[in-house]
Scaffold this active site. Structure first.
Site, PDB file in Angstrom:
ATOM      1  CG  HIS A 142    -113.862 -51.094  32.348  1.00 41.33           C
ATOM      2  ND1 HIS A 142    -115.206 -51.205  31.709  1.00 41.33           N
ATOM      3  CD2 HIS A 142    -112.619 -50.908  31.636  1.00 41.33           C
ATOM      4  CE1 HIS A 142    -114.725 -51.411  30.381  1.00 41.33           C
ATOM      5  NE2 HIS A 142    -113.257 -51.209  30.369  1.00 41.33           N
ATOM      6  CD  GLU A 155    -111.866 -49.921  27.207  1.00 39.61           C
ATOM      7  OE1 GLU A 155    -112.156 -50.784  28.106  1.00 39.61           O
ATOM      8  OE2 GLU A 155    -110.877 -49.960  26.259  1.00 39.61           O
ATOM      9  CG  ASN A 164    -107.701 -47.343  26.148  1.00 38.81           C
ATOM     10  OD1 ASN A 164    -108.210 -46.211  26.887  1.00 38.81           O
ATOM     11  ND2 ASN A 164    -108.409 -48.280  25.901  1.00 38.81           N
ATOM     12  CD  GLU A 192    -106.229 -53.431  29.013  1.00 36.61           C
ATOM     13  OE1 GLU A 192    -106.021 -54.439  29.144  1.00 36.61           O
ATOM     14  OE2 GLU A 192    -107.564 -52.868  29.046  1.00 36.61           O
ATOM     15  CG  ASP A 207    -118.175 -50.617  31.847  1.00 31.80           C
ATOM     16  OD1 ASP A 207    -117.492 -50.625  32.626  1.00 31.80           O
ATOM     17  OD2 ASP A 207    -118.150 -51.573  31.128  1.00 31.80           O
TER      18      ASP A 207
HETATM   19  O1  G3I Z   1    -116.307 -64.519  19.272  1.00 28.18           O
HETATM   20  C1  G3I Z   1    -116.243 -65.738  19.968  1.00 28.18           C
HETATM   21  C2  G3I Z   1    -117.205 -66.825  20.000  1.00 28.18           C
HETATM   22  O2  G3I Z   1    -116.964 -67.226  18.377  1.00 28.18           O
HETATM   23  C3  G3I Z   1    -116.726 -67.741  21.025  1.00 28.18           C
HETATM   24  O3  G3I Z   1    -117.778 -68.857  20.766  1.00 28.18           O
HETATM   25  C4  G3I Z   1    -116.919 -67.495  22.298  1.00 28.18           C
HETATM   26  C5  G3I Z   1    -116.701 -68.498  23.354  1.00 28.18           C
HETATM   27  O4  G3I Z   1    -115.779 -67.821  24.391  1.00 28.18           O
HETATM   28  O5  G3I Z   1    -115.905 -66.399  22.503  1.00 28.18           O
HETATM   29  C6  G3I Z   1    -116.153 -65.416  21.503  1.00 28.18           C
HETATM   30  O6  G3I Z   1    -114.924 -64.388  21.725  1.00 28.18           O
HETATM   31  C7  G3I Z   1    -115.252 -63.693  23.183  1.00 28.18           C
HETATM   32  C8  G3I Z   1    -115.156 -62.082  22.462  1.00 28.18           C
HETATM   33  O7  G3I Z   1    -115.315 -61.424  23.736  1.00 28.18           O
HETATM   34  C9  G3I Z   1    -116.691 -61.748  21.846  1.00 28.18           C
HETATM   35  O8  G3I Z   1    -117.569 -62.074  22.645  1.00 28.18           O
HETATM   36  C10 G3I Z   1    -113.887 -63.718  23.615  1.00 28.18           C
HETATM   37  O9  G3I Z   1    -114.020 -65.354  24.154  1.00 28.18           O
HETATM   38  C11 G3I Z   1    -113.895 -62.694  24.781  1.00 28.18           C
HETATM   39  O10 G3I Z   1    -112.683 -62.954  25.569  1.00 28.18           O
HETATM   40  C12 G3I Z   1    -113.972 -61.307  24.248  1.00 28.18           C
HETATM   41  O11 G3I Z   1    -114.071 -60.584  25.578  1.00 28.18           O
HETATM   42  C13 G3I Z   1    -113.738 -59.428  25.246  1.00 28.18           C
HETATM   43  C14 G3I Z   1    -112.491 -58.774  26.093  1.00 28.18           C
HETATM   44  O12 G3I Z   1    -112.153 -57.624  25.799  1.00 28.18           O
HETATM   45  C15 G3I Z   1    -111.349 -59.345  25.651  1.00 28.18           C
HETATM   46  O13 G3I Z   1    -110.730 -59.174  24.281  1.00 28.18           O
HETATM   47  C16 G3I Z   1    -114.847 -58.482  25.746  1.00 28.18           C
HETATM   48  O14 G3I Z   1    -115.886 -58.414  24.808  1.00 28.18           O
HETATM   49  C17 G3I Z   1    -114.424 -56.719  25.445  1.00 28.18           C
HETATM   50  O15 G3I Z   1    -115.731 -56.263  26.100  1.00 28.18           O
HETATM   51  C18 G3I Z   1    -113.171 -56.788  26.287  1.00 28.18           C
HETATM   52  O16 G3I Z   1    -112.737 -55.134  26.255  1.00 28.18           O
HETATM   53  C19 G3I Z   1    -111.639 -54.739  26.900  1.00 28.18           C
HETATM   54  C20 G3I Z   1    -110.893 -53.752  26.112  1.00 28.18           C
HETATM   55  O17 G3I Z   1    -110.489 -54.201  24.788  1.00 28.18           O
HETATM   56  C21 G3I Z   1    -109.624 -53.368  26.844  1.00 28.18           C
HETATM   57  N1  G3I Z   1    -110.115 -52.825  28.027  1.00 28.18           N
HETATM   58  C22 G3I Z   1    -110.696 -53.707  29.096  1.00 28.18           C
HETATM   59  C23 G3I Z   1    -112.042 -54.023  28.095  1.00 28.18           C
HETATM   60  C24 G3I Z   1    -112.819 -54.953  28.950  1.00 28.18           C
HETATM   61  O18 G3I Z   1    -112.129 -56.332  29.363  1.00 28.18           O
END
Ligand code: G3I
Length: 376
Positions: free
Chosen positions: A236, A265, A201, A160, A267
């Protein structure tokens, strides 16, 4: 008579298994119902894994993953904030388990991601000079790339880096190092992981302006003599706004540059989209009213059919361009796990994947399987 009895018992058994949703038995016996089997001559079929799946917390989901997928991507655990929380201190526990998971199941393993402006540890966000940032990039890419040099098959090297109009995103990397940072990132990844496929990506890069930016980026790397093997179109998308022509043109345009295309990715959101938002910018969050979460109880059949139509159209396109496509990875395994339940509005009920919250295949699953089975 004996045979007749045996047959009746088997049929009764199969019916009970079906009634109680014992899909595992059915899939194992019936190869045509396995995505990875059905598309094995076309491209890898992947899924993104979260930490619970890596730790095999749920046996049914683990079984589904083994039966359906032959590629895995780390959804979160390889992001810099988690794997490299303080300067020079790496936490490899989850990433080690992730590659072990893939090796045991003989899967294609995708590392996600080495350089991304988001999910950065605080120490990187605090860097204000070019030299320190260069040192971070070298340490980060070399340490992780070398550790998994014999296990990770493909890296999302940079994630990105572009804005919607194809210009450079004003990330800390761009601000301090200029556009050369991307050349450095790929150069270092090639040094550290000489056998891994190296990908750029991004989301919305099927859209013409952003696509033009990606084409410039790929040419820049190629002119610098630095290896780039592929481009990841994240995928997405939304069933109400699926732009098949733009996706097809992009696959063709990228392939013309001599790189592979992966759908990294995938969905398909079925929910209303505030302000016609597209893409996957995790910083975009909105508050929703009830009308923004219309299927909280269940997915209506009519919408499930639209989802199936969209997936069918997409997979017909992917098959048409199978010579250019290396992999199609879904961003998650079943609907309960999808990030789209919380983006761009927190706490909605979305249905973007092929398997429902009980790991049962949806109409969309059977539809894409049947394209291939009807072609054979
Ligand atoms: O693990 C912590 C947990 O300990 C905490 O209690 C909770 C409270 O918010 O957060 C948890 O972490 C979250 C994590 O996902 C695991 O669930 C983060 O807040 C949350 O921001 C994170 O979101 C991820 C996001 O990227 C940001 O990194 C999504 O799961 C993930 O699907 C998403 O994936 C991205 C790709 O990497 C790049 N392309 C877009 C895609 C969708 O946004």
């Amino acid at each position: 008579m004996k045979n007749y009895k045996r047959l009746s018992v088997s049929i009764a058994f199969a019916m009970v298994a079906l009634l109680f949703g014992c899909k595992r038995t059915v899939y194992q016996r019936d190869n045509p119902n396995s995505l990875k089997e059905v598309f094995k001559d076309d491209f890898f079929i992947g899924t993104a894994l979260n930490i619970n799946q890596i730790n095999k917390k749920d046996a049914a989901t683990d079984s589904l993953i083994s039966i359906q997928f032959n590629a895995i991507t780390a959804e979160n655990i390889m992001k810099a904030k988690l794997i490299h929380p303080t300067w020079g201190q790496f936490d490899f526990d989850a990433a080690d388990k992730f590659v072990e998971y893939g090796k045991l199941k003989d899967m294609y393993i995708v590392g996600h991601t080495l350089i991304w402006h988001s999910q950065l540890p605080p120490f990187v966000q605090a860097i204000t000079d070019a030299d320190s940032l260069r040192q971070f990039m070298e340490l980060h890419i070399h340490t992780i790339g070398q550790r998994y040099a014999s296990s990770v098959d493909s890296w999302d090297v940079v994630n990105e880096a572009l804005n919607e109009d194809g210009s450079w995103r004003e990330s800390v990397f761009y601000e301090l190092l200029g556009e050369e940072y991307i050349v450095e990132a790929f150069r270092k990844a090639a040094e550290a992981a000489p056998n891994a496929a190296l990908y750029y990506n991004d989301y919305n890069i099927e859209q013409s302006q952003k696509r033009a930016g990606v084409i410039r980026l790929i040419k820049k790397l190629q002119e610098a003599g630095v290896r780039i093997d592929g481009v990841g179109i994240q995928g997405h998308w939304n069933i109400n706004n699926l732009q098949l022509d733009a996706i097809e043109e992009s696959i063709q345009e990228y392939a013309k540059l001599g790189v592979k295309v992966a759908i990294t990715e995938l969905d398909l959101s079925v929910l209303p989209n505030p302000w016609d938002l597209q893409g996957a910018d995790v910083n975009q969050q909105f508050k929703g009213g009830l009308n923004m979460d219309p299927y909280a109880d269940q997915l209506p059949d009519s919408v499930g059919r639209l989802l199936a139509d969209s997936y069918e159209q997409l997979f017909r396109l992917f098959l048409k361009h199978r010579d250019k496509i290396s992999r199609v990875t879904f961003w998650g395994t079943n609907d309960s796990q999808s990030w789209l339940n919380n983006w761009p509005i927190v706490g909605r009920t979305n249905y973007p994947l092929l398997f429902d919250r009980n790991n049962h295949p949806k109409e969309a699953f059977y539809r894409i399987i049947s394209i291939k089975n009807n072609l054979d």
